[in-house]
Design a protein around this motif. Structure first.
Motif, PDB file in Angstrom:
ATOM      1  N   SER A  15      -1.753  -9.366   0.188  1.00  0.00           N
ATOM      2  CA  SER A  15      -1.539 -10.261   1.485  1.00  0.00           C
ATOM      3  C   SER A  15      -0.200 -10.440   1.652  1.00  0.00           C
ATOM      4  CB  SER A  15      -2.314 -11.540   1.117  1.00  0.00           C
ATOM      5  OG  SER A  15      -2.200 -12.239   2.141  1.00  0.00           O
ATOM      6  N   LEU A  16       0.577 -11.103   0.763  1.00  0.00           N
ATOM      7  CA  LEU A  16       1.958 -11.486   1.018  1.00  0.00           C
ATOM      8  C   LEU A  16       2.814 -10.172   1.484  1.00  0.00           C
ATOM      9  CD1 LEU A  16       4.095 -13.436   1.063  1.00  0.00           C
ATOM     10  CD2 LEU A  16       4.327 -13.084  -1.545  1.00  0.00           C
ATOM     11  N   PHE A  17       2.531  -9.232   0.885  1.00  0.00           N
ATOM     12  CA  PHE A  17       3.374  -7.863   1.287  1.00  0.00           C
ATOM     13  C   PHE A  17       3.082  -7.605   2.800  1.00  0.00           C
ATOM     14  CE2 PHE A  17       3.219  -3.426   2.552  1.00  0.00           C
ATOM     15  CZ  PHE A  17       4.267  -3.057   1.758  1.00  0.00           C
ATOM     16  N   PHE A  18       1.866  -7.745   3.295  1.00  0.00           N
ATOM     17  CA  PHE A  18       2.042  -7.489   4.516  1.00  0.00           C
ATOM     18  C   PHE A  18       2.487  -8.670   5.832  1.00  0.00           C
ATOM     19  CE2 PHE A  18      -1.099  -4.632   2.973  1.00  0.00           C
ATOM     20  CZ  PHE A  18      -0.824  -3.522   3.716  1.00  0.00           C
ATOM     21  N   GLN A  19       2.534 -10.005   4.982  1.00  0.00           N
ATOM     22  CA  GLN A  19       3.209 -11.010   5.691  1.00  0.00           C
ATOM     23  C   GLN A  19       4.430 -11.009   5.712  1.00  0.00           C
ATOM     24  OE1 GLN A  19       1.471 -14.751   4.741  1.00  0.00           O
ATOM     25  NE2 GLN A  19       3.184 -16.091   5.549  1.00  0.00           N
ATOM     26  N   THR A  20       5.166 -10.330   4.498  1.00  0.00           N
ATOM     27  CA  THR A  20       6.802 -10.413   4.635  1.00  0.00           C
ATOM     28  C   THR A  20       7.054  -8.967   5.354  1.00  0.00           C
ATOM     29  OG1 THR A  20       8.641 -10.115   3.389  1.00  0.00           O
ATOM     30  CG2 THR A  20       6.684  -9.252   2.296  1.00  0.00           C
ATOM     31  N   PHE A  21       6.416  -7.764   5.033  1.00  0.00           N
ATOM     32  CA  PHE A  21       6.762  -6.529   5.501  1.00  0.00           C
ATOM     33  C   PHE A  21       6.647  -6.415   7.340  1.00  0.00           C
ATOM     34  CE2 PHE A  21       5.785  -2.256   6.894  1.00  0.00           C
ATOM     35  CZ  PHE A  21       6.925  -1.511   6.802  1.00  0.00           C
ATOM     36  N   PHE A  22       5.456  -6.857   7.586  1.00  0.00           N
ATOM     37  CA  PHE A  22       4.980  -6.670   8.914  1.00  0.00           C
ATOM     38  C   PHE A  22       5.122  -7.750   9.705  1.00  0.00           C
ATOM     39  CE2 PHE A  22       1.471  -6.122  12.090  1.00  0.00           C
ATOM     40  CZ  PHE A  22       2.134  -5.023  12.792  1.00  0.00           C
ATOM     41  N   HIS A  23       4.743  -8.976   9.196  1.00  0.00           N
ATOM     42  CA  HIS A  23       4.826 -10.157  10.159  1.00  0.00           C
ATOM     43  C   HIS A  23       6.181 -10.579  10.284  1.00  0.00           C
ATOM     44  CE1 HIS A  23       0.539  -9.858   9.688  1.00  0.00           C
ATOM     45  NE2 HIS A  23       0.327 -11.059  10.337  1.00  0.00           N
ATOM     46  N   HIS A  24       6.773 -10.706   8.985  1.00  0.00           N
ATOM     47  CA  HIS A  24       8.299 -11.453   9.075  1.00  0.00           C
ATOM     48  C   HIS A  24       9.443 -10.395   9.296  1.00  0.00           C
ATOM     49  CE1 HIS A  24      11.278 -13.930   6.603  1.00  0.00           C
ATOM     50  NE2 HIS A  24      11.613 -13.952   7.793  1.00  0.00           N
ATOM     51  N   ARG A  25       9.412  -9.229   8.578  1.00  0.00           N
ATOM     52  CA  ARG A  25      10.602  -8.255   8.754  1.00  0.00           C
ATOM     53  C   ARG A  25      10.504  -7.460  10.152  1.00  0.00           C
ATOM     54  NH1 ARG A  25      12.980  -7.844   2.673  1.00  0.00           N
ATOM     55  NH2 ARG A  25      11.707  -9.408   1.769  1.00  0.00           N
ATOM     56  N   MET A 162      -5.042 -17.965   2.046  1.00  0.00           N
ATOM     57  CA  MET A 162      -3.860 -17.367   1.211  1.00  0.00           C
ATOM     58  C   MET A 162      -2.546 -17.523   2.077  1.00  0.00           C
ATOM     59  SD  MET A 162      -3.088 -15.808  -1.482  1.00  0.00           S
ATOM     60  CE  MET A 162      -4.639 -15.291  -2.242  1.00  0.00           C
ATOM     61  N   SER A 163      -2.649 -17.020   3.349  1.00  0.00           N
ATOM     62  CA  SER A 163      -1.347 -16.938   4.313  1.00  0.00           C
ATOM     63  C   SER A 163      -0.828 -18.344   4.394  1.00  0.00           C
ATOM     64  CB  SER A 163      -1.763 -16.220   5.469  1.00  0.00           C
ATOM     65  OG  SER A 163      -2.290 -14.921   5.316  1.00  0.00           O
ATOM     66  N   VAL A 168       3.641 -21.946   2.977  1.00  0.00           N
ATOM     67  CA  VAL A 168       4.111 -23.403   2.494  1.00  0.00           C
ATOM     68  C   VAL A 168       5.109 -23.221   1.337  1.00  0.00           C
ATOM     69  CG1 VAL A 168       2.392 -24.063   0.753  1.00  0.00           C
ATOM     70  CG2 VAL A 168       3.800 -25.881   2.399  1.00  0.00           C
ATOM     71  N   VAL A 169       4.915 -22.362   0.418  1.00  0.00           N
ATOM     72  CA  VAL A 169       5.822 -21.997  -0.747  1.00  0.00           C
ATOM     73  C   VAL A 169       7.226 -21.752  -0.357  1.00  0.00           C
ATOM     74  CG1 VAL A 169       6.277 -20.630  -2.632  1.00  0.00           C
ATOM     75  CG2 VAL A 169       4.060 -21.203  -2.276  1.00  0.00           C
ATOM     76  N   VAL A 170       7.255 -20.847   0.712  1.00  0.00           N
ATOM     77  CA  VAL A 170       8.821 -20.633   1.228  1.00  0.00           C
ATOM     78  C   VAL A 170       9.095 -21.717   1.813  1.00  0.00           C
ATOM     79  CG1 VAL A 170      10.191 -19.035   2.764  1.00  0.00           C
ATOM     80  CG2 VAL A 170       8.253 -18.146   1.306  1.00  0.00           C
ATOM     81  N   ASN A 171       8.662 -22.287   3.057  1.00  0.00           N
ATOM     82  CA  ASN A 171       9.118 -23.289   3.911  1.00  0.00           C
ATOM     83  C   ASN A 171       9.237 -24.621   3.183  1.00  0.00           C
ATOM     84  OD1 ASN A 171       9.414 -21.350   6.198  1.00  0.00           O
ATOM     85  ND2 ASN A 171       7.350 -21.029   6.123  1.00  0.00           N
ATOM     86  N   PHE A 196      10.106 -12.244  -7.778  1.00  0.00           N
ATOM     87  CA  PHE A 196       9.217 -11.277  -7.845  1.00  0.00           C
ATOM     88  C   PHE A 196       7.877 -11.983  -7.446  1.00  0.00           C
ATOM     89  CE2 PHE A 196      12.449  -9.293 -10.473  1.00  0.00           C
ATOM     90  CZ  PHE A 196      12.216  -7.910 -10.085  1.00  0.00           C
ATOM     91  N   LEU A 197       7.827 -13.392  -7.161  1.00  0.00           N
ATOM     92  CA  LEU A 197       6.632 -14.242  -6.933  1.00  0.00           C
ATOM     93  C   LEU A 197       6.315 -13.951  -5.350  1.00  0.00           C
ATOM     94  CD1 LEU A 197       4.527 -16.229  -7.616  1.00  0.00           C
ATOM     95  CD2 LEU A 197       6.269 -18.121  -6.967  1.00  0.00           C
ATOM     96  N   MET A 198       7.420 -13.940  -4.447  1.00  0.00           N
ATOM     97  CA  MET A 198       7.310 -13.963  -3.037  1.00  0.00           C
ATOM     98  C   MET A 198       7.834 -12.808  -2.458  1.00  0.00           C
ATOM     99  SD  MET A 198       5.504 -16.847  -2.600  1.00  0.00           S
ATOM    100  CE  MET A 198       5.728 -16.838  -0.934  1.00  0.00           C
ATOM    101  N   TRP A 199       7.855 -11.696  -3.069  1.00  0.00           N
ATOM    102  CA  TRP A 199       8.266 -10.374  -2.401  1.00  0.00           C
ATOM    103  C   TRP A 199       9.936 -10.731  -1.630  1.00  0.00           C
ATOM    104  CZ3 TRP A 199       6.826  -5.756  -3.546  1.00  0.00           C
ATOM    105  CH2 TRP A 199       5.462  -5.326  -3.611  1.00  0.00           C
ATOM    106  N   GLY A 200      10.548 -11.386  -2.355  1.00  0.00           N
ATOM    107  CA  GLY A 200      12.036 -11.556  -1.902  1.00  0.00           C
ATOM    108  C   GLY A 200      12.141 -12.927  -0.673  1.00  0.00           C
TER     109      GLY A 200
END
Length: 251
Positions: A15-25, A162-163, A168-171, A196-200
Motif C-alpha cells: 500500500s505504501l509503495f503506491f502512496q510514495t511512488f504514485f501519489h507522492h513522487r 492503512m493510508s 500520520v507516521v510521516v507527518n 526501510f519502514l516508510m520507503w524513504g
C-alpha cells in the motif's frame, strides 16, 4: 499468528509503495513522467493495494502541494504545531482532503496543475460501499487463516485505515523527532536515516529542502529504498525522467 504478520507486513509495504511512488513522487511532485496508459495502470494498482483506504491521487497531490506551500502554518493540512495530537491531525487532514476531493473548496491553479485526475475512477474507488467491501474482504481473509480473535481488533482497523496511518507516521513523527540536515522554514526532520519502514518517506527534512529530487537520501549513510526501484522503472521505460534535469538530482 505468523500468517497475520506476513499479511500485515505485505499490505503495509504494498500500500505504501503506491502512496510514495504514485501519489507522492509522481502526482504531487512530478519527479518523473509516465504515459497516460501507465498512469491509469497505477491508479488501478493503487486501488487494489490501498483497498479500503484508497486515496485519490488528485486530492492527495493537491493537498500535499498545499502542505509544502504552507508547511507548519495554519493553512497546512497537517502540522504538529497546530494539531494537539495524532488523532486531531488525522481528522483535520481528512476534512481538508474531503473538501478537495469533493470540489467543495476553490483550489489555486498552481496546486492542481499537472496533477493526474481520473475522477470517474476515484468516485467508484472511494464509494462507501466499496470501502466497506474491502473491510469485509480483510475480515474474511483473517477468518480463512484462523487468526487469533484479538488480531481482529488490532490489525483489521490498521488494514482499513492503512493510508491515513502511513500519512500520520510521516507527518507527525517526521516533524517532531529525528535530526535535520538543512535549516528550512518548517519543523521537518529526518526521522529515520535508513528508512526501510516508510520507503524513504521519513527522510522528510531532505525532501522539504529538495522537493523535486527523486532520491530522498542526501548524505552518506542515508538510504531511500524507493529510489533504486524508480531507477529500475526508468530503465524499463515504465517511467521517464524529465529531459534537462541534472544527473546529480538522481544520484
Amino acid at each position: 499468528m505468523i500468517w497475520v504478520l506476513v499479511l500485515f507486513i505485505f499490505h503495509w509495504y504494498a500500500s505504501l509503495f503506491f502512496q510514495t511512488f504514485f501519489h507522492h513522487r509522481y502526482a504531487a511532485h512530478a519527479m518523473f513522467q509516465m504515459s497516460p496508459f501507465m498512469e491509469k495502470v497505477f491508479h488501478v494498482l493503487s486501488f487494489i493495494f490501498q483497498g479500503s483506504s484508497y486515496l485519490s491521487p488528485y486530492a492527495y497531490g493537491v493537498m500535499h502541494r498545499m502542505h509544502h506551500a504552507y508547511a507548519d502554518t495554519e493553512k497546512d493540512p497537517h502540522s504538529p504545531l497546530f494539531d494537539k495530537d495524532i488523532f486531531n491531525m488525522m481528522w483535520r487532514t481528512r476534512l481538508v482532503y474531503n473538501e478537495i476531493d469533493r470540489n467543495e473548496v476553490e483550489v489555486q491553479q498552481k496546486f492542481k496543475k499537472g496533477v493526474p485526475a481520473w475522477r470517474s475512477f476515484d468516485k467508484i474507488a472511494e464509494n462507501n460501499w466499496v470501502r466497506a467491501s474491502w473491510a469485509i474482504i480483510y475480515i474474511l481473509i483473517y477468518l480463512a487463516i484462523d487468526a487469533p480473535l484479538w488480531t481482529f481488533f488490532v490489525f483489521i482497523p490498521l488494514h482499513i485505515l492503512m493510508s491515513p496511518v502511513h500519512g500520520v507516521v510521516v507527518n507527525w513523527f517526521s516533524h517532531k523527532y529525528g535530526y535535520r540536515n538543512f535549516e528550512v522554514n518548517d519543523t521537518s526532520t529526518n526521522f529515520l536515516a535508513k528508512d526501510f519502514l516508510m520507503w524513504g518517506e521519513c527522510l522528510h527534512n531532505n525532501h522539504h529542502k529538495f522537493g523535486g529530487r527523486p532520491n530522498f537520501a542526501v548524505k552518506k549513510g542515508e538510504i531511500d529504498p524507493m529510489f533504486p526501484i524508480i531507477k529500475l522503472m526508468a530503465k524499463a521505460n515504465i517511467i521517464q525522467f524529465k529531459p534537462g534535469r541534472l544527473d546529480t538530482e538522481y544520484m
